[in-house]
Design a protein around this motif. Structure first.
Motif, mmCIF file in Angstrom:
data_model
loop_
_atom_site.group_PDB
_atom_site.id
_atom_site.type_symbol
_atom_site.label_atom_id
_atom_site.label_comp_id
_atom_site.label_asym_id
_atom_site.label_seq_id
_atom_site.Cartn_x
_atom_site.Cartn_y
_atom_site.Cartn_z
ATOM 1 N N PHE A 122 43.978 36.944 45.234
ATOM 2 C CA PHE A 122 42.694 37.287 44.639
ATOM 3 C C PHE A 122 41.893 38.190 45.561
ATOM 4 C CE2 PHE A 122 43.028 33.717 41.616
ATOM 5 C CZ PHE A 122 42.457 34.293 40.499
ATOM 6 N N VAL A 123 41.206 39.129 44.953
ATOM 7 C CA VAL A 123 40.137 39.873 45.612
ATOM 8 C C VAL A 123 38.873 39.525 44.844
ATOM 9 C CG1 VAL A 123 39.208 42.168 46.123
ATOM 10 C CG2 VAL A 123 41.665 41.747 46.319
ATOM 11 N N TRP A 124 37.808 39.139 45.564
ATOM 12 C CA TRP A 124 36.586 38.777 44.859
ATOM 13 C C TRP A 124 35.359 39.398 45.529
ATOM 14 C CZ3 TRP A 124 39.420 34.725 47.313
ATOM 15 C CH2 TRP A 124 38.849 34.230 48.485
ATOM 16 N N GLY A 125 34.266 39.457 44.778
ATOM 17 C CA GLY A 125 33.052 40.100 45.266
ATOM 18 C C GLY A 125 32.939 41.514 44.713
ATOM 19 N N ARG A 126 31.715 41.975 44.531
ATOM 20 C CA ARG A 126 31.494 43.260 43.864
ATOM 21 C C ARG A 126 32.131 44.435 44.610
ATOM 22 N NH1 ARG A 126 28.066 47.577 43.724
ATOM 23 N NH2 ARG A 126 27.558 48.405 41.638
ATOM 24 N N HIS A 127 31.811 44.612 45.882
ATOM 25 C CA HIS A 127 32.352 45.766 46.621
ATOM 26 C C HIS A 127 33.881 45.713 46.747
ATOM 27 C CE1 HIS A 127 28.563 47.656 47.504
ATOM 28 N NE2 HIS A 127 28.079 46.550 48.043
ATOM 29 N N PRO A 128 34.488 44.574 47.143
ATOM 30 C CA PRO A 128 35.951 44.539 47.239
ATOM 31 C C PRO A 128 36.655 44.806 45.914
ATOM 32 C CG PRO A 128 34.992 42.720 48.477
ATOM 33 C CD PRO A 128 33.879 43.337 47.694
ATOM 34 N N PRO A 142 36.824 27.084 47.504
ATOM 35 C CA PRO A 142 35.443 26.610 47.617
ATOM 36 C C PRO A 142 34.600 27.550 48.480
ATOM 37 C CG PRO A 142 36.975 24.795 47.943
ATOM 38 C CD PRO A 142 37.796 26.046 47.901
ATOM 39 N N GLY A 143 33.407 27.844 48.017
ATOM 40 C CA GLY A 143 32.498 28.698 48.781
ATOM 41 C C GLY A 143 32.709 30.189 48.598
ATOM 42 N N ALA A 144 33.675 30.597 47.786
ATOM 43 C CA ALA A 144 33.916 32.027 47.577
ATOM 44 C C ALA A 144 32.726 32.654 46.861
ATOM 45 C CB ALA A 144 35.198 32.238 46.768
ATOM 46 N N VAL A 145 32.116 33.658 47.468
ATOM 47 C CA VAL A 145 30.965 34.346 46.868
ATOM 48 C C VAL A 145 31.513 35.495 46.019
ATOM 49 C CG1 VAL A 145 28.771 35.501 47.326
ATOM 50 C CG2 VAL A 145 29.582 33.709 48.872
ATOM 51 N N HIS A 146 31.752 35.225 44.753
ATOM 52 C CA HIS A 146 32.458 36.209 43.919
ATOM 53 C C HIS A 146 31.524 37.183 43.216
ATOM 54 C CE1 HIS A 146 31.247 33.749 40.499
ATOM 55 N NE2 HIS A 146 31.791 32.686 41.092
ATOM 56 N N GLN A 147 30.240 36.875 43.102
ATOM 57 C CA GLN A 147 29.260 37.769 42.463
ATOM 58 C C GLN A 147 29.669 38.143 41.041
ATOM 59 O OE1 GLN A 147 29.617 40.545 45.845
ATOM 60 N NE2 GLN A 147 27.392 40.424 46.036
ATOM 61 N N GLY A 148 30.405 37.243 40.402
ATOM 62 C CA GLY A 148 30.782 37.475 39.013
ATOM 63 C C GLY A 148 31.993 38.358 38.813
ATOM 64 N N LEU A 149 32.742 38.650 39.878
ATOM 65 C CA LEU A 149 33.920 39.520 39.768
ATOM 66 C C LEU A 149 35.087 38.981 40.582
ATOM 67 C CD1 LEU A 149 32.549 43.185 40.060
ATOM 68 C CD2 LEU A 149 33.785 42.204 38.119
ATOM 69 N N ALA A 150 36.262 39.010 40.001
ATOM 70 C CA ALA A 150 37.487 38.667 40.725
ATOM 71 C C ALA A 150 38.638 39.479 40.141
ATOM 72 C CB ALA A 150 37.788 37.174 40.635
ATOM 73 N N PHE A 151 39.592 39.803 40.990
ATOM 74 C CA PHE A 151 40.737 40.633 40.603
ATOM 75 C C PHE A 151 41.981 39.958 41.156
ATOM 76 C CE2 PHE A 151 42.542 45.243 40.904
ATOM 77 C CZ PHE A 151 43.082 45.129 39.623
ATOM 78 N N LYS A 152 42.831 39.476 40.269
ATOM 79 C CA LYS A 152 44.048 38.797 40.710
ATOM 80 C C LYS A 152 45.187 39.812 40.792
ATOM 81 C CE LYS A 152 46.891 34.702 40.059
ATOM 82 N NZ LYS A 152 47.151 33.488 39.253
ATOM 83 N N LEU A 156 39.478 37.785 53.620
ATOM 84 C CA LEU A 156 39.594 38.987 54.452
ATOM 85 C C LEU A 156 39.066 40.212 53.697
ATOM 86 C CD1 LEU A 156 42.737 39.940 56.565
ATOM 87 C CD2 LEU A 156 41.364 41.652 55.399
ATOM 88 N N ALA A 157 39.493 40.367 52.451
ATOM 89 C CA ALA A 157 39.034 41.508 51.655
ATOM 90 C C ALA A 157 37.537 41.445 51.422
ATOM 91 C CB ALA A 157 39.785 41.551 50.322
ATOM 92 N N LYS A 158 37.018 40.231 51.216
ATOM 93 C CA LYS A 158 35.578 40.068 51.019
ATOM 94 C C LYS A 158 34.818 40.485 52.277
ATOM 95 C CE LYS A 158 31.671 38.535 49.294
ATOM 96 N NZ LYS A 158 30.913 39.338 48.322
ATOM 97 N N ALA A 159 35.286 40.043 53.462
ATOM 98 C CA ALA A 159 34.611 40.394 54.720
ATOM 99 C C ALA A 159 34.687 41.886 55.006
ATOM 100 C CB ALA A 159 35.222 39.610 55.877
ATOM 101 N N SER A 160 35.719 42.544 54.502
ATOM 102 C CA SER A 160 35.880 43.983 54.758
ATOM 103 C C SER A 160 35.010 44.845 53.853
ATOM 104 C CB SER A 160 37.344 44.391 54.574
ATOM 105 O OG SER A 160 37.658 44.552 53.198
ATOM 106 N N ALA A 161 34.394 44.220 52.829
ATOM 107 C CA ALA A 161 33.552 44.952 51.869
ATOM 108 C C ALA A 161 34.304 46.105 51.206
ATOM 109 C CB ALA A 161 32.277 45.459 52.532
#
Length: 305
Positions: free
Chosen positions: A72-78, A129-139, A199-204
């Protein structure tokens, strides 16, 4: 749920008489037909002698969210960066809340991917748990990476990570490396996290834009780079030279070790020079991702002067 020993006595207004030994014990003589067996919990009350729990001999099953995190990649920018990556075209499952789906369609960011609308709570359950997805995820499947030679052709700066396994640190280093114009990241294939999830989330989104070479052996990779004209500078807090003294305008590999062990001995022996970041404030060390940002800035400054 909190366990309150007074909870069951609120209706009667009485306090529990823990010191009254004359009161019949639950399950004992005089408890009545509704009494609990000895050792069982009173109805909602605290039980000082709970029954021992039975444990299975089999290993606990990992949660599905944890097992799927690397896919999964999650969060708006990632997610938006992943959708814009040509390597992702025609692959993956794009999940979005209704408002995010409207944004993707309005700004034409889906790049041909079909959007599945999903409730935010359902998305919470699919991710760790705790994933800040901002309403977006890409599997999707993790990116495969590129060949070492693909990022070593035109000079500049390359970052090599020696057994860094914390996704937050690696993601932050990707972000800094992209910001300071590094050519790419080199990691050891067996000892590095997948370019997805936290990792992808932290990399923005930097993991989608900055090439990453996954190699079998870092020492051999340094030998290959040396043959191509690259100079390796390893960061070591006990080194004699400062980073400013060690860097020059030549193509440079910045070698970063793990926070606990630093650069391994054999990798350090393949570096042309070891250097430290001077710390006049007297504090012993920086977080590895912060140290990487300082080193990248200094290397860029040297090569631009």
């Amino acid at each position: 749920m909190s366990r309150n020993p007074e909870r069951n006595d609120r209706k009667s207004g009485k306090k529990p008489a823990f010191g009254d030994r004359s009161a019949p014990r639950s399950g004992g003589p005089g408890a009545g037909a509704k009494g609990k067996p000895e050792g069982g919990p009173d109805r909602g009350g605290w039980n000082p002698n709970p029954k021992p729990k039975s444990f299975s001999d089999s290993a606990p099953r990992p949660s599905r969210a944890k097992a799927d995190a690397d896919n999964f990649v999650w969060g708006r920018h990632p997610v938006i960066a992943a959708l814009a990556n040509p390597a992702r075209k025609g692959m993956g499952r794009l999940l979005a809340t209704a408002d995010r789906a409207a944004e993707l369609e309005r700004d034409r960011l889906a790049n041909g991917h079909r959007i599945e609308i999903i409730e935010a709570q359902a998305l919470d359950r699919m991710l760790p748990p705790g994933a800040v997805h901002q309403g977006l995820a890409f599997k999707v499947q993790p990116l495969e990476g590129v060949a070492l030679e693909d990022i070593a052709g035109d000079g500049g700066v390359i970052v090599m990570l020696d057994q860094l396994t914390d996704p937050q640190n690696v993601g932050a280093i990707f972000r800094s490396a992209l910001a300071f114009g590094a050519k790419g990241i080199v990691v050891q294939d067996r000892h590095s996290p997948a370019l997805a999830g936290a990792l992808a989330k932290a990399s923005a989104g930097a993991t989608e834009r900055l090439p990453c070479a996954r190699v079998t052996n870092l020492s051999r990779a340094l030998e290959t780079l040396a043959d191509m004209g690259w100079r390796a500078v390893g960061l070591d807090g006990s080194a004699e030279l400062t980073l400013e003294e060690a860097l020059d305008e030549r193509p440079t590999v910045l070698v970063m070790g793990s926070e606990g062990d630093g650069i391994r001995r054999l990798v350090a022996e393949h570096c042309d020079v070891l250097a430290k970041i001077p710390m006049p404030g007297g504090f012993e060390s920086l977080n590895v991702s912060n140290a990487a940002a300082v080193a990248l800035y200094e290397a860029h400054r040297k090569q631009s002067s």
